[in-house]
Scaffold this active site. Sequence first.
Site, mmCIF file in Angstrom:
data_model
loop_
_atom_site.group_PDB
_atom_site.id
_atom_site.type_symbol
_atom_site.label_atom_id
_atom_site.label_comp_id
_atom_site.label_asym_id
_atom_site.label_seq_id
_atom_site.Cartn_x
_atom_site.Cartn_y
_atom_site.Cartn_z
ATOM 1 N N CYS A 140 45.973 48.746 40.759
ATOM 2 C CA CYS A 140 44.606 47.864 41.374
ATOM 3 C C CYS A 140 45.649 46.354 42.121
ATOM 4 O O CYS A 140 46.802 46.539 42.179
ATOM 5 C CB CYS A 140 45.256 46.632 39.944
ATOM 6 S SG CYS A 140 43.924 45.280 39.519
ATOM 7 N N CYS A 192 46.759 42.777 40.797
ATOM 8 C CA CYS A 192 48.272 42.950 39.989
ATOM 9 C C CYS A 192 49.466 42.799 40.705
ATOM 10 O O CYS A 192 49.086 42.763 42.005
ATOM 11 C CB CYS A 192 48.522 44.229 39.166
ATOM 12 S SG CYS A 192 47.013 44.216 37.247
ATOM 13 N N HIS A 220 45.709 42.550 33.832
ATOM 14 C CA HIS A 220 44.790 43.070 34.376
ATOM 15 C C HIS A 220 43.906 43.409 33.190
ATOM 16 O O HIS A 220 42.533 43.637 33.492
ATOM 17 C CB HIS A 220 45.438 44.455 34.789
ATOM 18 C CG HIS A 220 44.651 45.118 35.050
ATOM 19 N ND1 HIS A 220 43.878 45.459 36.757
ATOM 20 C CD2 HIS A 220 43.859 46.141 34.484
ATOM 21 C CE1 HIS A 220 43.431 46.567 36.016
ATOM 22 N NE2 HIS A 220 42.879 46.924 35.310
ATOM 23 N N ASN A 229 31.243 38.770 39.118
ATOM 24 C CA ASN A 229 30.475 39.680 38.212
ATOM 25 C C ASN A 229 31.254 40.491 37.268
ATOM 26 O O ASN A 229 32.299 40.876 37.505
ATOM 27 C CB ASN A 229 30.890 41.021 39.898
ATOM 28 C CG ASN A 229 29.507 40.526 40.329
ATOM 29 O OD1 ASN A 229 28.965 39.628 40.117
ATOM 30 N ND2 ASN A 229 29.584 40.639 41.607
ATOM 31 N N HIS A 232 39.854 44.255 36.635
ATOM 32 C CA HIS A 232 40.691 42.866 36.684
ATOM 33 C C HIS A 232 39.954 41.639 37.076
ATOM 34 O O HIS A 232 39.395 41.873 37.810
ATOM 35 C CB HIS A 232 42.146 42.438 38.141
ATOM 36 C CG HIS A 232 43.144 42.217 38.061
ATOM 37 N ND1 HIS A 232 44.377 42.602 38.046
ATOM 38 C CD2 HIS A 232 43.399 40.683 37.632
ATOM 39 C CE1 HIS A 232 45.078 41.675 37.947
ATOM 40 N NE2 HIS A 232 44.549 40.490 37.825
ATOM 41 N N HIS A 267 38.616 38.846 38.447
ATOM 42 C CA HIS A 267 38.324 37.678 38.932
ATOM 43 C C HIS A 267 37.031 37.852 39.600
ATOM 44 O O HIS A 267 35.991 37.861 38.798
ATOM 45 C CB HIS A 267 39.524 38.960 40.113
ATOM 46 C CG HIS A 267 37.794 40.092 40.749
ATOM 47 N ND1 HIS A 267 38.017 41.241 40.007
ATOM 48 C CD2 HIS A 267 37.323 40.362 41.332
ATOM 49 C CE1 HIS A 267 37.226 42.258 40.116
ATOM 50 N NE2 HIS A 267 36.416 41.442 41.335
ATOM 51 N N GLN A 278 34.667 35.320 42.958
ATOM 52 C CA GLN A 278 34.427 35.460 44.368
ATOM 53 C C GLN A 278 33.940 34.460 44.865
ATOM 54 O O GLN A 278 32.783 34.014 43.880
ATOM 55 C CB GLN A 278 33.976 37.067 44.839
ATOM 56 C CG GLN A 278 34.454 38.273 44.518
ATOM 57 C CD GLN A 278 33.463 39.087 45.411
ATOM 58 O OE1 GLN A 278 33.781 39.248 46.023
ATOM 59 N NE2 GLN A 278 32.635 40.458 43.905
#
Length: 347
Positions: free
Chosen positions: A75, A78, A122, A162, A173, A175, A177
């Site tokens: 990933c 990570c 993660h 999303n 993971h 996250h 944007q």
Amino acid sequence: MTGVIEARTSVVLADGRELFYFDDEPGHDRTASDTRSLHRPAGGAELRYDRLTGEPVLVAAHRQTRTVSAAGGDCPLCPSRPGHPTEIPAGDYHVAVFENRFPSLGGPVGGRCEVVSFSSDHDRSFASLSDARWLTIGRAWADRTAALSAVPGVEQVFVFENRGAEVGATLSHPHGQIYAYPYLPPVQAAVLRTARAHRGCLLCSIVEEQVAGPLVVAETEGFVAFVPVAARWPYEVHIVPRGCVPYLTDLDDDDLAELMCLYGDVLRRFEDLFGDGETAYMACWHQPPLNQTDLAHFYVQVFTTRRSADRWKFLASSESGAGAFINDVRPEAAAERLRNVPKPEPR
Ligand SMILES: [Zn+2]
Ligand SMILES: [Zn+2]
């Protein structure tokens, strides 16, 4: 290198991109350097306009080769381990923000795309993080809103997440944007037109006239989370400050903490909506366009395309072709269901 004892540290990645660490408290050394030999992918996006609707479309063919669905072992979000360097050089971190390696914006088009990792773990989701972490994420968003608003040509700073493969997340993971658009996206352009035709603040009027008990999902002194009267999506919530607050940068730390707790509570309700803790959602922070005065009140929109435990809303001809939404769930019923999502065990 300064910044070791600050709660915010900036470093430069091997291909020249910027990365910022935001910590829950100062005192962590985040100065590890990027050991990869990395070059920026060739090609960039192109901005075109639809002659029929006048709407902008980004053509970003270079994104076809970007990283998808990385399993735990490789990933890119990570922390780096010896022999396994990732996008994040530090061996541990709280929140990390960096320029997207495969951006839809930037270069000749202008603007900028950033990735925000909410945790080094993660397997977490935003909703499962601590109140302290939620505040750190809010501070990171405010910091980036200020920085990206100052980039020449940027018209709107759009923070989003999303969550889940069903809504297009390519990495599991936790996250989000940030897109700093060098043009006004169609939804903001439409909201701005409505705001200009309205006497006074559009969002203040909505909160005063349309946000009544049956539509409210959760609230605090300064913010209210409700299902909009004409929600487009089967389950959709807007979180709005009760007073006029244009940008995240206009909130003090106490107000930001209050907002982030309400936001985390709403996301938790979405995740648990159908009892399996896995409802995919999209979360969009609609900050007003820069350099205008007709729309001066931000709102957060959270929604899912899941309409029941085993059914998803597809954008078919009426929605995709005509832009005419049909919602299968009555907004008042959606609000009741969201209000009644059971509270979790104390974290
Ligand atoms: Zn990961
Ligand atoms: Zn207002």
